[in-house]
Design an enzyme around this catalytic site. Sequence first.
Site, PDB file in Angstrom:
ATOM      1  N   TYR A   1       0.829  -1.200   0.000  1.00 13.76           N
ATOM      2  CA  TYR A   1       0.000   0.000   0.000  1.00 13.76           C
ATOM      3  C   TYR A   1       0.864   1.251   0.000  1.00 13.76           C
ATOM      4  O   TYR A   1       2.009   1.249   0.457  1.00 13.76           O
ATOM      5  CB  TYR A   1      -0.959   0.026   1.194  1.00 13.76           C
ATOM      6  N   CYS A   2       0.302   2.329  -0.534  1.00 14.19           N
ATOM      7  CA  CYS A   2       0.937   3.654  -0.526  1.00 14.19           C
ATOM      8  C   CYS A   2      -0.179   4.687  -0.490  1.00 14.19           C
ATOM      9  O   CYS A   2      -1.347   4.346  -0.331  1.00 14.19           O
ATOM     10  CB  CYS A   2       1.873   3.845  -1.719  1.00 14.19           C
ATOM     11  N   THR A   3       0.131   5.950  -0.664  1.00 16.39           N
ATOM     12  CA  THR A   3      -0.858   7.008  -0.490  1.00 16.39           C
ATOM     13  C   THR A   3      -1.976   6.957  -1.520  1.00 16.39           C
ATOM     14  O   THR A   3      -3.158   6.957  -1.179  1.00 16.39           O
ATOM     15  CB  THR A   3      -0.184   8.390  -0.552  1.00 16.39           C
TER      16      THR A   3
ATOM     17  N   VAL B   1      -4.224   4.568   0.196  1.00 16.62           N
ATOM     18  CA  VAL B   1      -4.820   4.797   1.511  1.00 16.62           C
ATOM     19  C   VAL B   1      -5.949   5.820   1.451  1.00 16.62           C
ATOM     20  O   VAL B   1      -6.982   5.671   2.121  1.00 16.62           O
ATOM     21  CB  VAL B   1      -3.746   5.264   2.519  1.00 16.62           C
TER      22      VAL B   1
END
Length: 440
Positions: free
Chosen positions: A280-282, A309
Amino acid sequence: MASSYALITVSPLSSTPNNKYIHKLSSFSNKTPIFTSINFSRCCKFPGPSIPIWNYAKSFNLSAFSSLNGNCADDDDNFIVVNFYRFVFVENPQDEVSKHISFMQGRDIHGRIYLNEQGINAQYSGPSKDALAYVEWVKQDHKFSDILVQISPAINGHAFPKLKLRYKPSLVQLEEGTSHLALVDPSMRATPLTPSEWRSKLETVNKIDNLSSTMNTTKSILLDVRNGYEWDVGHFDGAQRPDVDSFRSTSFGLSETETEVIDEDPLATVDKENTDILMYCTGGIRCDVYSTILRQQGFKRLYTLKGGVSHYLENEGSNGWVGNLFVFDSRLSLPPSTYKPEISADASGKKREAPHSFAKCYICGSQVSELRHRNCANLDCNLLFLCCLKCVDDFRGCCCTKCTAAARLRPVLIGHQRYQKWHKYRDVESKSGSRLNPVT
């Protein structure tokens, strides 16, 4: 302006969900917008500024929606931040850049918009009228018609200092670039999971981890593909802090020998054939890029959080997430309630404060009261760090004792202020001929 109608699924707090209403909208184009279902409870009757996030599965006009003034009325002057990206083959990217620049003429948009042969990556701010007009225009191109657009409040005008719209060899910065990666081939990227699918996977991973005594026995790895300082203000429960200061130097899964320390590379000794890697990342783009690298390294079971996210918080709230979300603009840190306003209060209407005992002051190690980074006041350090109010005062906005004695010190920032570009302080210093003394 032309008028049009759209059928919207409305679920206000005081009404039975799924009541259907016809809502008259104003369109800034001559095309009739087509809407997918929208949860009205996410854009109405919540205190404080917030803008919901919509999935542009269909082409539609969002300019009619606003919650910055507490209602769902037109307000073209409200500033918003828009993010989207798309990996797709672009035959003539330089020509594409020229078309986008032409469209921007006369529009008040600041941000970073990059195009190349592999697609587009955009993060920008502006008045809702201009910001959403650009989205609609981009989506008219079949290459970009299915982009996932994410919108959040800009709070204090522009979130970026100026517009950078240009050709860039790499849409995401890596040491060796990205031109050699098969980014436009979906089969070479990880399998995207919807927010609800991710939540289910995450709950399963945490249950397995609680029963496992070592990482080697775990069949799933939750991988935060961001920088360490982003983790410091918020992350998914169970995610290890990445030992990374800049995404461009990320090297997870690239260990050449099994003797490398697992803390530095959580993928060093995992079974590439049978381990689920949940990344996951932004906003999703870094995971898409890095998953192609891991695919080349032989990892088979790769999954990413679709939309990152920010998309998860809008759909699932803070379930499984602790803290705030770091963003790369002047806002720096956003609470989950920015994306899902109803989670900011409990059933009694009392505002909830999420615990964040994991967040520590960089200087003294005490718990910080605000999940928001500041830059070191030393012009030649500029370190991004968390700091308690006492250390801000004691160290005059600096990150350490050494920096407090530096030759070029900027003033201590108050509240949510951000430092301006370095050259502005250098210009002040050169004109005055004296050191930039901090203010207390």
